[in-house]
Design a protein around this motif. Structure first.
Motif, mmCIF file in Angstrom:
data_model
loop_
_atom_site.group_PDB
_atom_site.id
_atom_site.type_symbol
_atom_site.label_atom_id
_atom_site.label_comp_id
_atom_site.label_asym_id
_atom_site.label_seq_id
_atom_site.Cartn_x
_atom_site.Cartn_y
_atom_site.Cartn_z
ATOM 1 N N MET A 232 10.264 14.854 6.098
ATOM 2 C CA MET A 232 9.332 14.310 7.083
ATOM 3 C C MET A 232 9.345 15.174 8.342
ATOM 4 S SD MET A 232 9.284 10.703 9.053
ATOM 5 C CE MET A 232 10.345 11.339 10.307
ATOM 6 N N TYR A 233 8.160 15.370 8.913
ATOM 7 C CA TYR A 233 8.064 16.125 10.171
ATOM 8 C C TYR A 233 7.427 15.237 11.234
ATOM 9 C CZ TYR A 233 9.139 20.364 7.571
ATOM 10 O OH TYR A 233 9.760 21.310 6.807
ATOM 11 N N ASN A 234 7.887 15.429 12.452
ATOM 12 C CA ASN A 234 7.340 14.678 13.567
ATOM 13 C C ASN A 234 6.186 15.469 14.185
ATOM 14 O OD1 ASN A 234 6.883 13.145 15.797
ATOM 15 N ND2 ASN A 234 9.026 13.020 16.438
ATOM 16 N N LEU A 235 5.067 14.787 14.380
ATOM 17 C CA LEU A 235 3.885 15.468 14.928
ATOM 18 C C LEU A 235 3.813 15.383 16.454
ATOM 19 C CD1 LEU A 235 0.745 14.708 12.710
ATOM 20 C CD2 LEU A 235 1.833 16.886 13.130
ATOM 21 N N SER A 236 4.946 15.141 17.101
ATOM 22 C CA SER A 236 4.902 14.990 18.564
ATOM 23 C C SER A 236 4.355 16.268 19.204
ATOM 24 C CB SER A 236 6.287 14.654 19.113
ATOM 25 O OG SER A 236 7.215 15.617 18.666
ATOM 26 N N ASP A 237 4.675 17.414 18.576
ATOM 27 C CA ASP A 237 4.100 18.668 19.062
ATOM 28 C C ASP A 237 3.000 19.072 18.072
ATOM 29 O OD1 ASP A 237 3.458 21.093 20.045
ATOM 30 O OD2 ASP A 237 5.345 22.090 19.493
ATOM 31 N N VAL A 238 1.779 18.617 18.324
ATOM 32 C CA VAL A 238 0.698 18.815 17.352
ATOM 33 C C VAL A 238 0.364 20.284 17.110
ATOM 34 C CG1 VAL A 238 -0.402 16.581 17.620
ATOM 35 C CG2 VAL A 238 -1.016 18.439 19.170
ATOM 36 N N VAL A 239 0.623 21.101 18.106
ATOM 37 C CA VAL A 239 0.296 22.521 17.970
ATOM 38 C C VAL A 239 1.105 23.149 16.830
ATOM 39 C CG1 VAL A 239 0.230 24.739 19.198
ATOM 40 C CG2 VAL A 239 -0.237 22.616 20.427
ATOM 41 N N ASP B 102 10.840 5.358 9.503
ATOM 42 C CA ASP B 102 11.731 5.038 8.372
ATOM 43 C C ASP B 102 10.998 5.167 7.037
ATOM 44 O OD1 ASP B 102 13.588 4.502 10.281
ATOM 45 O OD2 ASP B 102 13.406 2.315 10.152
ATOM 46 N N TRP B 103 9.796 4.615 6.981
ATOM 47 C CA TRP B 103 9.068 4.634 5.702
ATOM 48 C C TRP B 103 8.672 6.061 5.308
ATOM 49 C CZ3 TRP B 103 5.136 -0.019 5.166
ATOM 50 C CH2 TRP B 103 5.843 -1.230 5.286
ATOM 51 N N MET B 104 8.152 6.772 6.254
ATOM 52 C CA MET B 104 7.736 8.149 5.923
ATOM 53 C C MET B 104 8.943 9.002 5.528
ATOM 54 S SD MET B 104 4.627 9.358 8.328
ATOM 55 C CE MET B 104 2.939 9.008 7.886
ATOM 56 N N GLY B 105 10.049 8.763 6.227
ATOM 57 C CA GLY B 105 11.287 9.485 5.894
ATOM 58 C C GLY B 105 11.745 9.139 4.489
ATOM 59 N N VAL C 159 6.380 15.105 -1.310
ATOM 60 C CA VAL C 159 5.697 14.547 -0.135
ATOM 61 C C VAL C 159 6.379 15.057 1.139
ATOM 62 C CG1 VAL C 159 5.102 12.436 1.131
ATOM 63 C CG2 VAL C 159 4.924 12.493 -1.368
ATOM 64 N N PHE C 160 5.553 15.640 2.012
ATOM 65 C CA PHE C 160 6.030 16.066 3.334
ATOM 66 C C PHE C 160 5.223 15.262 4.353
ATOM 67 C CE2 PHE C 160 7.188 19.478 0.559
ATOM 68 C CZ PHE C 160 8.382 19.970 1.058
ATOM 69 N N ALA C 161 5.773 14.155 4.800
ATOM 70 C CA ALA C 161 5.015 13.262 5.687
ATOM 71 C C ALA C 161 4.997 13.807 7.119
ATOM 72 C CB ALA C 161 5.643 11.879 5.645
ATOM 73 N N PHE C 162 3.806 13.728 7.724
ATOM 74 C CA PHE C 162 3.664 14.115 9.135
ATOM 75 C C PHE C 162 3.518 12.816 9.935
ATOM 76 C CE2 PHE C 162 1.830 18.732 8.997
ATOM 77 C CZ PHE C 162 2.855 19.100 8.139
ATOM 78 N N ARG C 163 4.545 12.489 10.704
ATOM 79 C CA ARG C 163 4.491 11.251 11.471
ATOM 80 C C ARG C 163 4.079 11.531 12.904
ATOM 81 N NH1 ARG C 163 7.199 9.014 15.411
ATOM 82 N NH2 ARG C 163 9.025 10.364 15.198
ATOM 83 N N GLY C 164 3.029 10.818 13.337
ATOM 84 C CA GLY C 164 2.600 10.971 14.733
ATOM 85 C C GLY C 164 3.258 9.918 15.607
ATOM 86 N N LEU D 287 0.844 -1.208 0.000
ATOM 87 C CA LEU D 287 0.000 0.000 0.000
ATOM 88 C C LEU D 287 0.879 1.258 0.000
ATOM 89 C CD1 LEU D 287 -2.628 -1.184 2.666
ATOM 90 C CD2 LEU D 287 -2.989 -0.994 0.192
ATOM 91 N N PHE D 288 1.959 1.204 0.791
ATOM 92 C CA PHE D 288 2.911 2.325 0.854
ATOM 93 C C PHE D 288 3.513 2.596 -0.535
ATOM 94 C CE2 PHE D 288 7.449 3.371 1.068
ATOM 95 C CZ PHE D 288 7.441 4.555 1.789
ATOM 96 N N GLU D 289 3.908 1.510 -1.214
ATOM 97 C CA GLU D 289 4.545 1.641 -2.528
ATOM 98 C C GLU D 289 3.605 2.296 -3.544
ATOM 99 O OE1 GLU D 289 7.595 0.996 -3.248
ATOM 100 O OE2 GLU D 289 8.339 -0.412 -1.741
ATOM 101 N N ARG D 290 2.316 2.008 -3.415
ATOM 102 C CA ARG D 290 1.354 2.609 -4.354
ATOM 103 C C ARG D 290 1.357 4.130 -4.231
ATOM 104 N NH1 ARG D 290 -4.275 -0.482 -3.578
ATOM 105 N NH2 ARG D 290 -4.999 1.465 -4.546
ATOM 106 N N GLY D 291 1.372 4.588 -3.000
ATOM 107 C CA GLY D 291 1.389 6.046 -2.776
ATOM 108 C C GLY D 291 2.692 6.667 -3.259
ATOM 109 N N LEU D 292 3.798 6.001 -2.969
ATOM 110 C CA LEU D 292 5.119 6.530 -3.359
ATOM 111 C C LEU D 292 5.243 6.595 -4.888
ATOM 112 C CD1 LEU D 292 8.027 7.385 -2.728
ATOM 113 C CD2 LEU D 292 8.654 4.969 -2.566
#
Lengths: 414, 247
Positions: free
Chosen positions: A349-356, A336-339, A298-303, A283-288
């Protein structure tokens, strides 16, 4: 000297005089004739030169006025669009396809002036391209706060950016419905998306369809998976659909910078890192693949799937997320995948640890992203030293309301 | 000695005068030829400009009739010209001193690169070397407008001919035009022919066995001029469009 000698001398001088006079007269007439001929010859030459100059200029103007067969647009229009886009290959959508403006220029100029006898250059203006964003968000309970921040803050961010002259718009596609709780005035209440969403002309929130043009957009990974976490196939669909245009209409504008943002703390299709038979990866490969094909950044937001969640089914009571596999998977494989996806598509890729900070991150992306622009269009052969014809025309870039200069040189090969 | 010198001087003077006369004569002939060549080139430039830029000729005119585009050819006009003006020059660019032929080639993109597509031609159709004195060809690239969404690229080739037939036809067409516009019903000109001149099947022809022929604006009533020489032609116009030519 006796008188006979004097007479002889006088007669000789007389003959010499006549001869000199005759020769001078002939020479004079000869030179006058040559010069008057030269005058006519140089006039004829000047006339031919002028014709060739005019013919060259007429040729350039005529070629620019001809139309390209698929689009029906004149080369002048196509060059204007290329100048604005900063690209010599223009995509006119599925019906028309791509048009290589350089090739269109080359075959016409080759036919008229001969291969190797001309050169054209258009320095492209320094313009800021419009940006369109499609975001695909996982709607599992752990993403509640992140989405609330996005739908609340991003519209303001977009207005602020547009006020600065950068045209940007965003459509947020949701993979499912929320059944989580958010804090409101110190109380935990079920998350009502419509209550928080501030839709504007430039920000829209839409549910992603189950299927789009024969593609399954939401797939669970195996029996335990969850289709509302499939940001892989979801991304493929969102890129294919493009941003929201109007009721029932989606699509990308021409010559924009395309950005896609997958937002999740799960692998596509759910089940954390335990999806069988590489289903998540497929599924990941389809998007990529779709992002690479369509030149989407692509700018992935990882939670972080860590800490606690509150679901509306459980009366918004707190429930701890087990560290393993949830939290470790989100910080490990998902990271790793989002990166990887972000790097391959020239995003980040950005980390969503700080959602604000998520809305500010979108502002940062929009302000900093640079479209892939070429500085100029160059076609033909670099001109040799020596005499050549030159013409400079003004090329209207209608969408920008300005002109760029077009330089054409032509010479005759020896 | 004096007896020798005076006749010698006399002979010298005569020789010199003869030389001068011959030289001046040949120089003048050459000058006339070069001048005529220059006139022809200049006319060719004018004709080409008219053909490609005038809305009366081939230039594409905006539907509201406001203005015409230079070097953008209206294919509908081109098609009409190629049907209406076979063997005769269009009046929008008629030059009464020279004849001309216009060929338009469309260039299209084939599988192996650019190649010639459709072709059109109008004006004089046949001109044989020997029956004319001089010819010059000019080419310019043009755009061929079929519709707003279809504009191709092409070339116009203009060949201008300077010959006896073209001069005579020019005089007759001018006389015809003057008659048609009510300006003058009779005009005359001195012409030179090196080959027999005849009027066959509504075409004015020059030559012996293989003739060069062309159309004229008016119908002609003319007797064949069988021998080479200088003639004074007097053309009288008769309505609706007839010229009676007398020598």
């Amino acid at each position: 000297m006796n008188s006979e000698q004097k007479l002889l001398k006088g007669q000789t001088m007389e003959i010499l005089g006549v001869v000199v006079l005759g020769v001078s007269l002939i020479a004079l007439l000869f030179f006058l004739g040559v010069f008057s001929m030269k005058g006519y010859a140089s006039s004829a030459e000047a006339l031919t030169d002028r014709h060739e100059d005019e013919s060259f200029k007429a040729g350039v103007n005529s070629i620019l006025y001809t139309t390209e067969s698929k689009t029906g647009k004149t080369l002048l229009e196509l060059l204007g669009i290329a100048s604005k886009a900063g690209n010599t290959t223009l995509n006119f959508g599925p019906g028309v396809g791509e048009v290589d403006v350089r090739k269109e220029i080359e075959w016409r100029f080759d036919a008229i002036y001969g291969k190797g006898n001309w050169y054209l250059k258009i320095p492209f203006p320094n313009v800021t391209a419009d940006i369109q964003i499609v975001a695909v968000s996982d709607t599992s309970n752990s993403m509640c706060e992140a989405v609330r921040t996005l739908v609340t803050d991003v519209p303001e961010v977009l207005e602020r950016i547009r006020a600065k002259g950068r045209k940007a718009e965003m459509t947020l596609f949701l993979l499912g419905d929320f059944s989580c709780c958010v804090e409101e005035n110190g109380n935990w209440v079920p998350f009502d998306l419509s209550k928080y969403t501030k839709e504007t002309d430039y920000f829209h929130v839409r549910g992603l369809p189950q299927e789009y043009e024969g593609i399954q957009c939401k797939n669970p990974c195996g029996a335990d998976g969850s289709s509302d976490e499939d940001w892989g196939a979801g991304l493929e669909c969102a890129i294919k659909m493009g941003p929201y245009k109007g009721p029932g209409e989606y699509g990308w504008k021409q010559n924009v910078v395309k950005v896609a943002i997958p937002i999740s703390d799960e692998l596509p299709g759910g089940t954390e890192c335990g999806c069988p038979s590489g289903g998540s990866r497929a599924l990941f490969e389809r998007g990529l693949k779709k992002a690479l094909e369509d030149e989407v950044f692509v700018f992935a937001f990882r939670g972080d799937a860590c800490g606690v969640i509150r679901t509306s089914q459980e009366g918004c009571s707190e429930r701890a997320i087990p560290n393993d596999p949830y939290c470790t998977c989100s910080k490990g494989t998902i990271n790793d995948w989002m990166g990887d996806m972000s790097n391959q598509t020239k995003g980040k890729m950005y980390n969503l640890s700080d959602v604000v900070a998520s809305a500010d991150t979108i502002e940062k992306i929009i302000m900093e992203i640079q479209p892939n622009r070429v500085p100029y269009l160059e076609a033909g052969t670099v001109p040799p030293k020596g005499e050549k014809r030159a013409v400079t025309s003004l090329l209207p870039v209608t969408v920008l309301g300005k002109y760029v200069e077009l330089y054409v040189y032509q010479w005759n090969s020896k | 000695m004096s007896f020798m010198m005076k006749p010698f001087t006399m002979v010298m003077l005569i020789v010199m005068l003869l030389f001068l006369t011959v030289y001046l004569n040949s120089n003048e002939t050459k000058k006339q030829e070069v001048k005529r060549d220059l006139e022809m080139r200049s006319s060719a430039t004018d004709i080409l400009l008219l053909i490609a830029n005038s809305e009366d000729c081939l230039a594409y005119q905006l539907p509201n009739g406001a203005s015409a585009y230079a070097n953008i050819i209206d294919v509908n006009k081109l098609q009409k010209f190629s049907e209406d003006y076979q063997g005769i020059e269009p009046m929008c660019a008629r030059n009464y001193d020279f004849g001309f032929k216009v060929e338009v080639n469309e260039i299209v993109l084939g599988t192996k690169g650019a190649r010639d597509g459709k072709t059109w031609s109008f004006g004089m159709q046949n001109f044989t070397k020997g029956y004319y004195d001089n010819a010059v060809s000019y080419t310019i690239p043009v755009a061929l407008k079929y519709s707003e969404k279809q504009v191709g690229v092409g070339r116009i080739k203009l060949t201008v001919i300077d010959g006896e037939l073209e001069k005579i036809a020019g005089f007759l067409d001018r006389a015809c035009m003057m008659g048609l516009t009510g300006g003058l019903n009779q005009s005359s000109a001195k012409v030179q022919i090196s080959y027999p001149l005849s009027y066959i099947e509504s075409q004015l022809c020059i030559g012996m066995k293989n003739k060069d022929c062309r159309k004229t604006l008016c119908q002609l009533e003319i007797e064949e001029l069988k021998s080479a020489g200088n003639y004074r032609l007097t053309a009288s116009f008769e309505l609706p469009n007839k010229l009676i030519i007398k020598t």
